[in-house]
Scaffold this motif. Structure first.
Motif, PDB file in Angstrom:
ATOM      1  N   TYR A  83       0.816  -1.208   0.000  1.00 50.44           N
ATOM      2  CA  TYR A  83       0.000   0.000   0.000  1.00 50.44           C
ATOM      3  C   TYR A  83       0.855   1.266   0.000  1.00 50.44           C
ATOM      4  N   THR A  93      -4.642  -5.495  -6.416  1.00 45.66           N
ATOM      5  CA  THR A  93      -6.109  -5.479  -6.539  1.00 45.66           C
ATOM      6  C   THR A  93      -6.556  -6.022  -7.901  1.00 45.66           C
ATOM      7  N   PRO A 114      -7.743  -7.460   3.430  1.00 45.35           N
ATOM      8  CA  PRO A 114      -8.137  -6.077   3.123  1.00 45.35           C
ATOM      9  C   PRO A 114      -8.024  -5.722   1.643  1.00 45.35           C
ATOM     10  N   THR A 115      -7.018  -6.286   0.953  1.00 42.16           N
ATOM     11  CA  THR A 115      -6.855  -5.957  -0.465  1.00 42.16           C
ATOM     12  C   THR A 115      -7.953  -6.593  -1.298  1.00 42.16           C
ATOM     13  N   LEU A 118     -10.848  -4.359  -0.886  1.00 45.51           N
ATOM     14  CA  LEU A 118     -10.685  -3.168  -1.708  1.00 45.51           C
ATOM     15  C   LEU A 118     -11.003  -3.480  -3.170  1.00 45.51           C
ATOM     16  N   SER A 121     -14.641  -3.600  -3.897  1.00 48.97           N
ATOM     17  CA  SER A 121     -15.424  -2.426  -3.490  1.00 48.97           C
ATOM     18  C   SER A 121     -16.402  -1.947  -4.562  1.00 48.97           C
ATOM     19  N   ILE A 168      -5.439   4.147  -1.384  1.00 50.48           N
ATOM     20  CA  ILE A 168      -6.663   3.338  -1.437  1.00 50.48           C
ATOM     21  C   ILE A 168      -7.733   4.028  -2.279  1.00 50.48           C
ATOM     22  N   ASN A 169      -7.900   5.323  -2.071  1.00 49.74           N
ATOM     23  CA  ASN A 169      -8.964   6.040  -2.777  1.00 49.74           C
ATOM     24  C   ASN A 169      -8.687   6.171  -4.274  1.00 49.74           C
ATOM     25  N   ARG A 172      -9.981   2.873  -5.403  1.00 48.34           N
ATOM     26  CA  ARG A 172     -11.448   2.844  -5.339  1.00 48.34           C
ATOM     27  C   ARG A 172     -12.054   3.661  -6.486  1.00 48.34           C
ATOM     28  N   TYR A 175     -12.307   1.599  -9.489  1.00 46.29           N
ATOM     29  CA  TYR A 175     -13.385   0.621  -9.433  1.00 46.29           C
ATOM     30  C   TYR A 175     -14.751   1.273  -9.215  1.00 46.29           C
ATOM     31  N   LEU A 186     -12.498   0.261   5.248  1.00 42.24           N
ATOM     32  CA  LEU A 186     -12.235  -0.846   4.322  1.00 42.24           C
ATOM     33  C   LEU A 186     -13.053  -2.067   4.701  1.00 42.24           C
TER      34      LEU A 186
END
Length: 400
Positions: A83, A93, A114-115, A118, A121, A168-169, A172, A175, A186
């Motif tokens: 990350y 991802t 967690p991945t 993500l 998502s 992360i964002n 996201r 996606y 998350l």
């Protein structure tokens, strides 16, 4: 035919596989295929799985960083797991997305993944977390310290948190998922089932809708019958790691006390087994059938893994804990405070270990407290809880 996908990405040891095995057994007779994206296919290969289970390798970040062992927040743990940059995280991802495309699951389950969460998502596929509470930060939480430090650097933690959230964002956005502001976000899912009890949940004060499962998600994977050395005294069971130098001192202490002990000495060598061959301590590098062992053991000695701890609390077995990492230290402190166990610290000498063992074995309060807590605070019905979990999965995934 309906398809279930279980994602396991981070962490190690057989506790994760025991949880997966418990769930796959519940669906062994269902008209479905149960896919497991496993972090460790080598360990997975040592278990007998139902016929409808299929395995794929989970995408994991192999580049190690020594700073990961000192990470003080969940965001910092992720920083060292890919990350740190958009490029690194997108590779992971997208690999998860490829698995989703390959399996085309009707429902996705997550344990310390967690991945995978993500990557999912942007999907409308139902998502259920079935995991360990320490590894599942509560939604909305951000820079909570995960390790017992005399000084928690909140400024550093906040900077790392913001860096990771920004990465992360970006993912996201790719996606078409809404941005988040806290690392705990998350872990927003359609349902969250956590092994263990609220009393041993690090994030308990921050949760609102998680369901605690006690020992319901624990399925022992060992097959070796537990056979103690002959005698009339109480039976003790130990689950220790060879790499921890305290383990040998503990076994030597038990042997000197002539305590009838059965020990799964993980990764030990033939010479270690021979060392205790003529003592009251029986050592093996193969796991025992813990379902049978729990019925006979009077005391459990272990590092503090979730599976064995949950069983001990549920069954009223007093504990001697030998923690090695942050979660285990937290749980050990809780158990010590409740009065149903003691803790062997990292720097305890052989003399200190002997003194603690002597005091523990001569004090009936530990056993009495463990039995009382099992009948009050930790009294659950594992069968009913498993039924609730499987009913939730079947309904969400439309699995009849």
């Amino acid at each position: 035919m309906r398809k279930i996908l279980f994602c396991w990405e981070l962490g190690e040891d057989y506790g994760y596989l025991g949880k997966i095995l418990a769930l796959t057994q519940e669906f062994a007779d269902d008209p479905c295929i149960f896919y497991v994206a496993s972090k460790d296919l080598s360990a997975s290969s040592k278990i007998d799985w139902p016929a409808n289970v299929r395995f794929v390798q989970a995408p994991i970040w192999l580049r190690s960083n020594p700073l990961a062992l000192k990470a003080s927040s969940f965001a910092e743990i992720l920083l060292y797991k890919g990350y740190d940059s958009y490029r690194h995280l997108k590779m992971l991802t997208d690999a998860w997305v490829a698995i989703f495309d390959f399996v085309s699951p009707d429902i996705i389950l997550f344990d310390h993944a967690p991945t995978a969460l993500l990557a999912a998502s942007g999907l409308t596929t139902p998502k259920i977390i079935i995991s360990n509470p320490y590894l599942t930060p509560a939604p909305g939480t951000s820079t909570i310290s995960l390790i017992p430090l005399p000084h928690f650097d909140g400024t550093k933690a906040a900077e790392i948190h913001q860096w990771v959230i920004n990465i992360i964002n970006q993912i996201r956005q790719d996606y078409r998922a809404t941005p988040i502001t806290a690392i705990g976000d998350l872990f927003i899912a359609d349902a969250t089932f956590l092994s263990g009890f609220s009393e041993t949940d690090y994030f308990n004060a921050y949760r609102s809708d998680a369901i605690y499962c006690g020992s319901a998600l624990t399925v022992p994977i060992g097959t070796q019958d537990p056979i103690w050395t002959p005698g009339l005294s109480q039976k003790y069971f130990a689950y220790l790691k060879h790499r921890d130098p305290r383990s040998r001192e503990i076994l030597k202490t038990l042997a000197s006390m002539e305590a009838r002990t059965l020990c799964f000495y993980s990764d030990c060598r033939p010479d270690d087994i021979k060392e205790f061959a003529n003592s009251s301590v029986k050592v093996s590098n193969m796991p025992f059938n813990l379902t049978k062992a729990y019925q006979e053991m009077a005391v459990l000695i272990c590092q503090g893994g979730q599976g064995v701890i949950n069983e001990a609390l549920y069954r009223g077995i007093p504990l001697i804990l030998v923690p090695t990492q942050a979660e285990q230290f937290f749980v050990a402190d809780k158990i010590k405070t409740m009065g149903n166990g003691i803790v062997i610290n990292k720097n305890d000498s052989r003399e200190e270990i002997e003194k603690k063992f002597s005091g523990f074995f001569s004090n009936p309060n530990f056993n009495e407290t463990a039995k009382f807590l099992a009948e009050t605070r930790f009294k659950t019905d594992p069968h009913l809880i498993r039924q609730k979990i499987t009913k939730t999965i079947r309904a969400a995934g439309k699995i009849s």
